[in-house]
Design an enzyme around this catalytic site. Structure first.
Site, PDB file in Angstrom:
ATOM      1  N   ARG A   1       7.324   4.547   4.444  1.00  0.00           N
ATOM      2  CA  ARG A   1       6.373   3.747   5.216  1.00  0.00           C
ATOM      3  C   ARG A   1       5.167   4.619   5.534  1.00  0.00           C
ATOM      4  O   ARG A   1       5.303   5.800   5.877  1.00  0.00           O
ATOM      5  CB  ARG A   1       7.018   3.270   6.532  1.00  0.00           C
ATOM      6  CG  ARG A   1       7.960   2.077   6.358  1.00  0.00           C
ATOM      7  CD  ARG A   1       7.200   0.800   6.030  1.00  0.00           C
ATOM      8  NE  ARG A   1       8.072  -0.375   5.929  1.00  0.00           N
ATOM      9  CZ  ARG A   1       8.603  -0.807   4.793  1.00  0.00           C
ATOM     10  NH1 ARG A   1       8.408  -0.124   3.662  1.00  0.00           N
ATOM     11  NH2 ARG A   1       9.356  -1.892   4.767  1.00  0.00           N
TER      12      ARG A   1
ATOM     13  N   GLU B   1      -1.615  -0.809   5.375  1.00  0.00           N
ATOM     14  CA  GLU B   1      -1.860  -1.370   4.048  1.00  0.00           C
ATOM     15  C   GLU B   1      -2.014  -2.888   4.133  1.00  0.00           C
ATOM     16  O   GLU B   1      -1.400  -3.511   5.019  1.00  0.00           O
ATOM     17  CB  GLU B   1      -0.735  -0.968   3.088  1.00  0.00           C
ATOM     18  CG  GLU B   1       0.635  -1.439   3.477  1.00  0.00           C
ATOM     19  CD  GLU B   1       1.732  -0.876   2.549  1.00  0.00           C
ATOM     20  OE1 GLU B   1       2.377  -1.685   1.913  1.00  0.00           O
ATOM     21  OE2 GLU B   1       1.903   0.356   2.487  1.00  0.00           O
TER      22      GLU B   1
ATOM     23  N   HIS C   1       2.072   0.070  -3.270  1.00  0.00           N
ATOM     24  CA  HIS C   1       3.373  -0.393  -2.772  1.00  0.00           C
ATOM     25  C   HIS C   1       4.161  -1.120  -3.873  1.00  0.00           C
ATOM     26  O   HIS C   1       4.548  -2.276  -3.732  1.00  0.00           O
ATOM     27  CB  HIS C   1       3.208  -1.280  -1.545  1.00  0.00           C
ATOM     28  CG  HIS C   1       4.439  -1.293  -0.683  1.00  0.00           C
ATOM     29  ND1 HIS C   1       4.405  -1.493   0.680  1.00  0.00           N
ATOM     30  CD2 HIS C   1       5.740  -1.137  -0.988  1.00  0.00           C
ATOM     31  CE1 HIS C   1       5.630  -1.467   1.171  1.00  0.00           C
ATOM     32  NE2 HIS C   1       6.462  -1.252   0.172  1.00  0.00           N
TER      33      HIS C   1
HETATM   34  C1  8YV Z   1       8.375  -4.191  -0.050  1.00  0.00           C
HETATM   35  C2  8YV Z   1       9.710  -2.505   0.941  1.00  0.00           C
HETATM   36  O1  8YV Z   1       8.406  -4.482   1.289  1.00  0.00           O
HETATM   37  O2  8YV Z   1      11.863  -3.383   0.898  1.00  0.00           O
HETATM   38  C3  8YV Z   1      11.028  -2.749   1.563  1.00  0.00           C
HETATM   39  O3  8YV Z   1      11.193  -2.277   2.708  1.00  0.00           O
HETATM   40  O4  8YV Z   1       8.872  -1.848   1.492  1.00  0.00           O
HETATM   41  C4  8YV Z   1       9.369  -3.108  -0.367  1.00  0.00           C
HETATM   42  O5  8YV Z   1      10.486  -3.603  -1.017  1.00  0.00           O
HETATM   43  C5  8YV Z   1       8.692  -5.408  -0.828  1.00  0.00           C
HETATM   44  O6  8YV Z   1       7.614  -5.509  -1.623  1.00  0.00           O
HETATM   45  C6  8YV Z   1       8.974  -6.612   0.001  1.00  0.00           C
HETATM   46  O7  8YV Z   1       7.805  -7.126   0.545  1.00  0.00           O
END
Ligand code: 8YV
Length: 322
Positions: free
Chosen positions: A240, A269, A287
């Site tokens: 994160r 983000e 991401h």
């Molecule tokens: C993204 C992630 O959030 O699973 C998580 O915690 O950060 C990633 O998998 C995914 O794109 C879902 O929005």
């Protein structure tokens, strides 16, 4: 016929996931990638039994207290759940679930892509091709650094951290880690445990962040801890963005203390610190950690498994604790 549970799905999901949920739920889906405002989410939650949200949805305490009494469960399409105030949900008796395991390998793959890309100068290499500045091969041209023999420091040795260690060993890296608790020998597989994050930073040529974002880990990568890294270290983040102090990371890279960075996640983000866009030796992705069709389908099916459990009267497998 009994009525199907009424579900608000806040974001457009893969087609196979939406096809499955349409069979089991009276679903109010979002046909676009637009993120609902808090007011829109609360309004559309009216009369629903469940929410299926993603990390772009800030399900904080202020929103949770506004949810209608009909909402009985919240499933997140993600493994991270720092976007949800789980304590506030628990206070209303609303279980929260996530989607662990199914995205471990895809995310670990992106971590290795970033490690290799940052260490081997992939961003500068692509720029030379695209800008047509590559004029000839040169014995000392665009030299970067091997990852073989280097110490990979894993900050947070959970499922993804362990999957990254497994991959990195194959590239000849030695594994160091810090975790709230030491792993057992089978999980540790000879990795060097460091009881504190500070000790890990001092022992890492490449530091890769794999801890959850919590009040304890926020801004854990900061000016003080970055200075503990050996000069020429590389910092990787697929966890994160708010675990890293942008100002400190950018200064450490621009000041030459860090050789390179590789990032897949950022504070605020997609509105990232604009300086990242022009940094040398920065290998940056938007991401993409879990962004494969197979993985995003698996995440959707896992979220629906949890909702199916709940509405069948079973404890959801992936209920998270505040
Ligand atoms: C993204 C992630 O959030 O699973 C998580 O915690 O950060 C990633 O998998 C995914 O794109 C879902 O929005």
């Amino acid at each position: 016929p009994t009525s199907l549970p009424r579900l608000l799905v806040t974001r457009k999901l893969p087609a196979d996931v939406e096809a499955r949920l349409a069979r089991s739920y009276d679903a109010d889906t979002n046909p676009t990638d637009a993120v609902l405002t808090a007011d829109e989410l609360v309004a559309r939650a009216e009369g629903k039994d469940a929410l299926l949200v993603t990390p772009a949805d800030r399900v904080n305490a202020a929103l949770i207290v506004r949810l209608p009494a009909s909402i009985r469960v919240i499933a997140s399409f993600s493994v991270g759940y720092d976007h949800i105030d789980v304590k506030a949900a628990d206070a209303r008796g609303i279980p929260v679930t996530n989607t662990p395991d199914v995205l471990t390998d895809a995310t670990a793959d992106i971590a290795l892509l970033l490690i290799l890309g940052a260490a081997r100068g992939a961003a500068a290499g692509m720029a030379a091709i695209r800008d047509n500045t590559w004029k000839n091969w040169a014995p000392t041209g665009m030299l970067s650094t091997d990852i073989k023999g280097k110490r990979l420091g894993i900050l947070g040795m959970g499922r993804i951290g362990q999957a990254v260690a497994h991959r990195a060993r194959a590239f000849g890296m030695t594994i160091h880690y810090h975790n709230r608790k030491r792993l057992d020998a089978a999980e540790e597989q000879g990795a060097h445990f460091h009881a504190t994050a500070d000790e890990l930073f001092a022992a890492s040529d490449v530091l890769s962040v794999h801890c959850a974002s919590t009040p304890e880990t926020r801004l854990l990568v900061n000016a003080r801890t970055l200075a503990l890294l050996p000069r020429g270290a590389i910092v990787i983040n697929t966890a994160r963005g708010d675990i890293v102090d942008d100002e400190a990371l950018i200064s450490a890279l621009q000041g030459g203390h860090l050789r390179a960075i590789g990032l897949d996640v950022y504070a605020n983000e997609p509105n990232i610190d604009p300086r990242y866009r022009t940094l040398e030796n920065a290998f940056l992705l938007p991401h993409l950690g879990s962004a494969t069709l197979e993985t995003r389908n698996a995440m959707g099916f896992r979220a629906l498994d949890n909702l199916d459990d709940f509405f069948a009267g079973r404890e959801p497998r992936d209920r998270v604790k505040g």
